[in-house]
Design a protein around this motif. Structure first.
Motif, PDB file in Angstrom:
ATOM      1  N   GLY A  81       0.810  -1.212   0.000  1.00 36.24           N
ATOM      2  CA  GLY A  81       0.000   0.000   0.000  1.00 36.24           C
ATOM      3  C   GLY A  81       0.836   1.252   0.000  1.00 36.24           C
ATOM      4  O   GLY A  81       0.850   2.008   0.994  1.00 36.24           O
TER       5      GLY A  81
ATOM      6  N   ASN B  37      -1.195   4.475   0.879  1.00 35.02           N
ATOM      7  CA  ASN B  37      -1.551   4.662   2.283  1.00 35.02           C
ATOM      8  C   ASN B  37      -0.341   5.007   3.139  1.00 35.02           C
ATOM      9  O   ASN B  37      -0.412   5.876   4.018  1.00 35.02           O
ATOM     10  CB  ASN B  37      -2.217   3.394   2.827  1.00 35.02           C
ATOM     11  CG  ASN B  37      -3.536   3.094   2.152  1.00 35.02           C
ATOM     12  OD1 ASN B  37      -4.329   3.988   1.917  1.00 35.02           O
ATOM     13  ND2 ASN B  37      -3.767   1.835   1.842  1.00 35.02           N
ATOM     14  N   SER B  38       0.774   4.341   2.891  1.00 37.12           N
ATOM     15  CA  SER B  38       1.963   4.556   3.708  1.00 37.12           C
ATOM     16  C   SER B  38       2.573   5.926   3.450  1.00 37.12           C
ATOM     17  O   SER B  38       2.966   6.634   4.396  1.00 37.12           O
ATOM     18  CB  SER B  38       2.981   3.450   3.441  1.00 37.12           C
ATOM     19  OG  SER B  38       2.447   2.185   3.779  1.00 37.12           O
TER      20      SER B  38
ATOM     21  N   LEU C  79      -0.400  -4.924   7.883  1.00 34.30           N
ATOM     22  CA  LEU C  79      -1.831  -5.183   7.746  1.00 34.30           C
ATOM     23  C   LEU C  79      -2.662  -4.183   8.535  1.00 34.30           C
ATOM     24  O   LEU C  79      -3.703  -3.720   8.068  1.00 34.30           O
ATOM     25  CB  LEU C  79      -2.165  -6.602   8.226  1.00 34.30           C
ATOM     26  CG  LEU C  79      -1.836  -7.771   7.298  1.00 34.30           C
ATOM     27  CD1 LEU C  79      -2.081  -9.096   8.016  1.00 34.30           C
ATOM     28  CD2 LEU C  79      -2.654  -7.711   6.005  1.00 34.30           C
ATOM     29  N   ASP C  80      -2.200  -3.822   9.739  1.00 36.64           N
ATOM     30  CA  ASP C  80      -3.049  -3.006  10.605  1.00 36.64           C
ATOM     31  C   ASP C  80      -3.080  -1.538  10.223  1.00 36.64           C
ATOM     32  O   ASP C  80      -3.897  -0.778  10.752  1.00 36.64           O
ATOM     33  CB  ASP C  80      -2.673  -3.170  12.084  1.00 36.64           C
ATOM     34  CG  ASP C  80      -1.300  -2.602  12.421  1.00 36.64           C
ATOM     35  OD1 ASP C  80      -0.594  -2.136  11.508  1.00 36.64           O
ATOM     36  OD2 ASP C  80      -0.931  -2.631  13.614  1.00 36.64           O
ATOM     37  N   ASN C  81      -2.212  -1.088   9.309  1.00 40.18           N
ATOM     38  CA  ASN C  81      -2.298   0.294   8.830  1.00 40.18           C
ATOM     39  C   ASN C  81      -2.504   0.365   7.319  1.00 40.18           C
ATOM     40  O   ASN C  81      -2.257   1.401   6.703  1.00 40.18           O
ATOM     41  CB  ASN C  81      -1.055   1.105   9.239  1.00 40.18           C
ATOM     42  CG  ASN C  81       0.253   0.515   8.717  1.00 40.18           C
ATOM     43  OD1 ASN C  81       0.257  -0.276   7.774  1.00 40.18           O
ATOM     44  ND2 ASN C  81       1.362   0.894   9.329  1.00 40.18           N
ATOM     45  N   SER C  82      -2.977  -0.741   6.756  1.00 40.35           N
ATOM     46  CA  SER C  82      -3.249  -0.858   5.308  1.00 40.35           C
ATOM     47  C   SER C  82      -1.996  -0.642   4.468  1.00 40.35           C
ATOM     48  O   SER C  82      -2.085  -0.288   3.291  1.00 40.35           O
ATOM     49  CB  SER C  82      -4.357   0.121   4.883  1.00 40.35           C
ATOM     50  OG  SER C  82      -5.558  -0.152   5.564  1.00 40.35           O
TER      51      SER C  82
ATOM     52  N   SER D 240      -1.821  -5.648   2.080  1.00 39.87           N
ATOM     53  CA  SER D 240      -3.182  -6.207   2.051  1.00 39.87           C
ATOM     54  C   SER D 240      -3.263  -7.305   1.010  1.00 39.87           C
ATOM     55  O   SER D 240      -2.314  -7.522   0.237  1.00 39.87           O
ATOM     56  CB  SER D 240      -4.216  -5.113   1.739  1.00 39.87           C
ATOM     57  OG  SER D 240      -3.982  -4.555   0.451  1.00 39.87           O
TER      58      SER D 240
ATOM     59  N   GLU E  61      -9.522 -14.116   6.822  1.00 35.74           N
ATOM     60  CA  GLU E  61      -9.715 -12.924   7.648  1.00 35.74           C
ATOM     61  C   GLU E  61      -9.280 -13.185   9.090  1.00 35.74           C
ATOM     62  O   GLU E  61      -8.668 -12.309   9.733  1.00 35.74           O
ATOM     63  CB  GLU E  61     -11.178 -12.477   7.603  1.00 35.74           C
ATOM     64  CG  GLU E  61     -11.642 -11.999   6.240  1.00 35.74           C
ATOM     65  CD  GLU E  61     -10.752 -10.912   5.671  1.00 35.74           C
ATOM     66  OE1 GLU E  61     -10.502  -9.918   6.400  1.00 35.74           O
ATOM     67  OE2 GLU E  61     -10.313 -11.059   4.511  1.00 35.74           O
TER      68      GLU E  61
ATOM     69  N   LYS F 142      -5.515 -12.966   9.292  1.00 28.84           N
ATOM     70  CA  LYS F 142      -5.066 -11.572   9.284  1.00 28.84           C
ATOM     71  C   LYS F 142      -5.222 -10.930  10.658  1.00 28.84           C
ATOM     72  O   LYS F 142      -4.313 -10.231  11.144  1.00 28.84           O
ATOM     73  CB  LYS F 142      -5.835 -10.788   8.217  1.00 28.84           C
ATOM     74  CG  LYS F 142      -5.453 -11.163   6.796  1.00 28.84           C
ATOM     75  CD  LYS F 142      -6.505 -10.809   5.778  1.00 28.84           C
ATOM     76  CE  LYS F 142      -6.790  -9.350   5.683  1.00 28.84           C
ATOM     77  NZ  LYS F 142      -7.792  -9.065   4.613  1.00 28.84           N
TER      78      LYS F 142
END
Length: 288
Positions: free
Chosen positions: A218, A221-222, A245-248, A251, A271, A274
């Motif tokens: 991502g 997002n980052s 995973l926890d900050n997108s 994914s 899911e 994850k």
């Protein structure tokens, strides 16, 4: 970056030139023009960012998809914990191979180079396959090869074809043009594949019909998160931002054409995996 420029009222200029490797001179162009923040994407920018960050100490730099080899107080590195996506993909791929109804189900990968950046995909992928086997008392085999090159599409095709001829039911393709060749060959052999970095259902439409999912980095997002910290005067230079995973930051892509094929119970378990990784209750196994 477009969203960040709108949200934070930034003037943004782009220098997207894949025809030259003049990395330092390109950074110097913006340093001399007194740009406040310069973003460089890719491991190949490491040395140039090291030099430019010394030459322009009042400029902030973000190095994306590589951890700077020296700590600089005006540089933040962004790296991606892709193992957190590769592990559940390995689980999913093991189910896919198992669901084909063959006597010896098998997953396989084609990696570009046997380097940490590629192994962080392939080894957790294998661990995910083994997790599937342990959970359901199955015996899905997994194997793979490294091509020794990022940029050999024909070799990627050849290696993929060899793996399929030895029974591979799904191919995880990791690493630029070599991986593209592997996915093209998988399609030719009517075998499904998994991609990396960006959702290859859209970015590589030639193979869209055989894409089970993609391990996504991502970047958007980052980069947004780190740029936001810069605009808030909270730029934590000398540190590394992890896309997780926890900050997108990483994914799994949607299943697209496979959405009606993948069992609901497996979707639910992916899911769950994850969530367990995010909560620290399950390890991808990377690093060893």
């Amino acid at each position: 970056m477009e969203q960040a420029s709108l949200d934070f009222n930034l003037d943004v200029e782009y220098n997207i030139d894949t025809s030259t490797n003049k990395y330092l001179s390109r950074l110097e162009t913006y340093g001399e023009a007194n740009y406040d923040l310069i973003i460089a994407i890719g491991y190949m920018w490491n040395d140039a960012v090291l030099q430019a960050s010394d030459k322009y100490p009042n400029t902030k730099f973000i190095l994306v998809d590589n951890e700077l080899t020296e700590t600089k107080n005006n540089v933040i590195s962004i790296i991606f914990d892709v193992d957190e996506a590769a592990f559940p993909i390995g689980f999913l791929s093991a189910w896919w191979a198992d669901a084909q109804g063959v006597d010896t189900p098998k997953t396989a990968y084609v990696g570009a180079l046997e380097i940490p950046q590629i192994r962080q995909f392939t080894e957790p992928f294998n661990n995910g396959v083994n997790y599937y086997n342990d959970k359901y008392s199955k015996n899905v085999n997994t194997s793979g090869v490294y091509a020794g090159s990022f940029f050999d599409e024909e070799l990627g095709k050849y290696l993929c074809d060899s793996l399929i001829n030895t029974g591979a039911d799904i191919i995880f393709a990791v690493g630029s043009e070599t991986a593209s060749g592997a996915l093209l060959q998988a399609k030719h052999n009517n075998v499904w594949g998994v991609g990396t970095d960006v959702d290859q259902y859209f970015s590589f439409p030639e193979v869209a019909e055989i894409m089970l999912t993609t391990a996504i980095k991502g970047l958007d997002n980052s980069i947004y998160d780190v740029v936001k910290s810069f605009t808030e005067n909270k730029f934590n230079g000398g540190t590394t931002y992890h896309g997780k995973l926890d900050n997108s930051g990483v994914s799994l892509a949607p299943y697209h054409n496979a959405d009606l094929i993948v069992a609901d119970s497996i979707k639910t378990e992916v899911e769950n995996i994850k969530v367990q990784i995010i909560n620290g209750n399950l390890s991808s196994g990377w690093p060893d």
